[in-house]
Design an enzyme around this catalytic site. Structure first.
Site, PDB file in Angstrom:
ATOM      1  N   MET A  14      31.473  41.091  43.475  1.00 54.65           N
ATOM      2  CA  MET A  14      30.477  42.159  43.457  1.00 54.65           C
ATOM      3  C   MET A  14      31.267  43.465  43.539  1.00 54.65           C
ATOM      4  SD  MET A  14      27.321  42.794  43.173  1.00 54.65           S
ATOM      5  CE  MET A  14      26.248  41.452  43.684  1.00 54.65           C
ATOM      6  N   GLY A  43      37.594  37.659  36.026  1.00 48.85           N
ATOM      7  CA  GLY A  43      37.170  36.423  35.368  1.00 48.85           C
ATOM      8  C   GLY A  43      35.761  36.545  34.819  1.00 48.85           C
ATOM      9  N   ASN A  45      33.990  39.230  34.249  1.00 47.37           N
ATOM     10  CA  ASN A  45      33.889  40.261  33.202  1.00 47.37           C
ATOM     11  C   ASN A  45      34.302  39.697  31.845  1.00 47.37           C
ATOM     12  OD1 ASN A  45      33.241  42.100  35.179  1.00 47.37           O
ATOM     13  ND2 ASN A  45      35.247  43.064  35.261  1.00 47.37           N
ATOM     14  N   ASN A 185      49.466  45.220  31.221  1.00 47.88           N
ATOM     15  CA  ASN A 185      49.921  46.574  30.916  1.00 47.88           C
ATOM     16  C   ASN A 185      51.435  46.585  31.209  1.00 47.88           C
ATOM     17  OD1 ASN A 185      50.248  46.947  33.705  1.00 47.88           O
ATOM     18  ND2 ASN A 185      48.215  47.862  33.927  1.00 47.88           N
ATOM     19  N   ASP A 248      39.210  44.252  30.524  1.00 48.48           N
ATOM     20  CA  ASP A 248      38.541  42.945  30.396  1.00 48.48           C
ATOM     21  C   ASP A 248      37.774  42.867  29.082  1.00 48.48           C
ATOM     22  OD1 ASP A 248      39.504  42.320  32.931  1.00 48.48           O
ATOM     23  OD2 ASP A 248      37.743  43.143  33.915  1.00 48.48           O
ATOM     24  N   GLY A 285      29.967  51.997  35.220  1.00 48.14           N
ATOM     25  CA  GLY A 285      29.789  50.630  35.702  1.00 48.14           C
ATOM     26  C   GLY A 285      30.793  49.663  35.105  1.00 48.14           C
TER      27      GLY A 285
HETATM   28  O1  RIB Z   1      39.110  44.591  35.818  1.00 45.44           O
HETATM   29  C1  RIB Z   1      38.078  45.160  36.584  1.00 45.44           C
HETATM   30  C2  RIB Z   1      37.718  44.266  37.722  1.00 45.44           C
HETATM   31  O2  RIB Z   1      38.783  44.191  38.629  1.00 45.44           O
HETATM   32  C3  RIB Z   1      36.529  44.732  38.541  1.00 45.44           C
HETATM   33  O3  RIB Z   1      35.314  44.245  38.039  1.00 45.44           O
HETATM   34  C4  RIB Z   1      36.850  44.245  39.948  1.00 45.44           C
HETATM   35  O4  RIB Z   1      35.970  43.276  40.442  1.00 45.44           O
HETATM   36  C5  RIB Z   1      38.289  43.728  39.877  1.00 45.44           C
HETATM   37  O5  RIB Z   1      38.335  42.364  39.838  1.00 45.44           O
END
Ligand code: RIB
Length: 306
Positions: A14, A43, A45, A185, A248, A285
């Site tokens: 979260m 994961g 995402n 990166n 992500d 977000g």
């Molecule tokens: O890559 C972004 C993510 O990194 C975020 O959503 C946060 O939860 C961290 O895991």
């Protein structure tokens, strides 16, 4: 058109996001300008971005038996991710990420909770989901021995193993030998290889021993083809509002674009990924900022990946 099958083994968090006019100094208290929470975790995402692209996505991971966990699980299911292999661990809280967004950038502290409660045996119990995947995708927000277990199973079943080595840390030699594509990166790649962080990026990529797609933020991405030649993909310029999760989105879109065309990650896959990341950083977000299914379908239609 084939439906890509992607199995993601990784974190579910979260994201607790505070907006601020600037980052605080050490010891300073600042008045922030807003607070929201979003589903996140590298994961989750990547799993959701791939699902929005129409991939069949299996998620292997863990949440706590708490309100955040229930919300996270429901969100993953709503996004079309198969969660049969997401364990609910009553003894641990769900993972959270404490994120400060300011000056178009972010600071993130992850408290792993249940993400670090999964074990290699849990991964091995899901062997069939790994064996059935076109691509197995991992990050480093779960225990390293679980990443290694996933990589070994991917190798056993001749499945490409893609590793996003974030958060940055040294990779065991065996894991490095099992990676098909590494998506760091520059800082993450140096740490992955145990090399100084000021090593030139070209040297880092040549020493990696696998295909590397290196994200360079607003400078785009660098990748090596199978002959070892380095290519650069420039990025789409936008005014960044919130960069959380852009890496992500980039990764999931790049992989889906390549799988759909039956190729290794190439210039077109990186162009698609770069467009998707540009959309993400122009919104607030984490998952809420990712392109939706319609935007992604339109995006992949550029030059015919879909
Ligand atoms: O890559 C972004 C993510 O990194 C975020 O959503 C946060 O939860 C961290 O895991």
């Amino acid at each position: 058109m084939t439906t890509p099958k992607i199995t993601v083994i990784g974190s579910i968090n979260m994201d607790l996001v505070t907006r601020s006019p600037r980052f605080p100094q050490v010891g300073e208290t600042l008045l922030g300008s807003g607070f929201q929470r979003f589903m996140g975790g590298k994961g989750a995402n990547q799993a959701v971005a791939a699902a929005r692209l129409g991939a069949e996505v299996q998620m292997i991971g863990a949440i706590g038996e708490d309100d955040f966990g229930r919300e996270l699980l429901a969100n993953l299911q709503h996004e079309g991710v198969n969660t049969e292999a997401v364990k609910v661990l009553p003894a641990l809280p769900s993972g959270i990420a404490n994120i400060t967004v300011a000056e178009g950038d972010n600071h993130i502290i992850v408290v792993s909770g249940a993400n670090f409660g999964i074990t290699p045996a849990d991964i091995e119990a899901e062997e069939a989901r790994i064996a059935a995947a076109d691509i197995v995708l991992c990050q480093l927000e779960i225990p390293m021995d679980c990443v290694l277990a996933a990589a070994r199973l991917a190798k056993k079943h001749a499945r490409p193993f893609v590793l996003n080595p974030a958060p940055a840390q040294a990779l065991p030699a065996e894991l490095r030998s099992l990676v098909s594509v590494l998506t760091p990166n520059a800082y993450e790649l140096a740490l992955s290889l145990g090399l100084p962080t000021d090593t030139p990026v070209e040297t880092l990529i040549r020493q990696s021993g696998c295909q590397v797609v290196m994200t360079l933020g607003s400078d785009g991405a660098l990748y090596n083809d199978d002959t070892g030649i380095l290519h650069r993909q420039s990025t789409f310029k936008v005014n960044p509002v919130d960069t959380t999760g852009a890496g992500d989105t980039f990764l999931a879109v790049m992989l889906a674009s390549a799988i759909l065309r039956g190729v290794e990650p190439d210039a077109l896959a990186l162009a698609h990924a770069s467009r998707a990341a540009a959309i993400t950083v122009s919104r607030r977000g984490t998952l809420s900022a990712f392109p939706d299914g319609h935007e992604l379908t339109a995006l992949l239609a550029v030059n015919g990946a879909r």
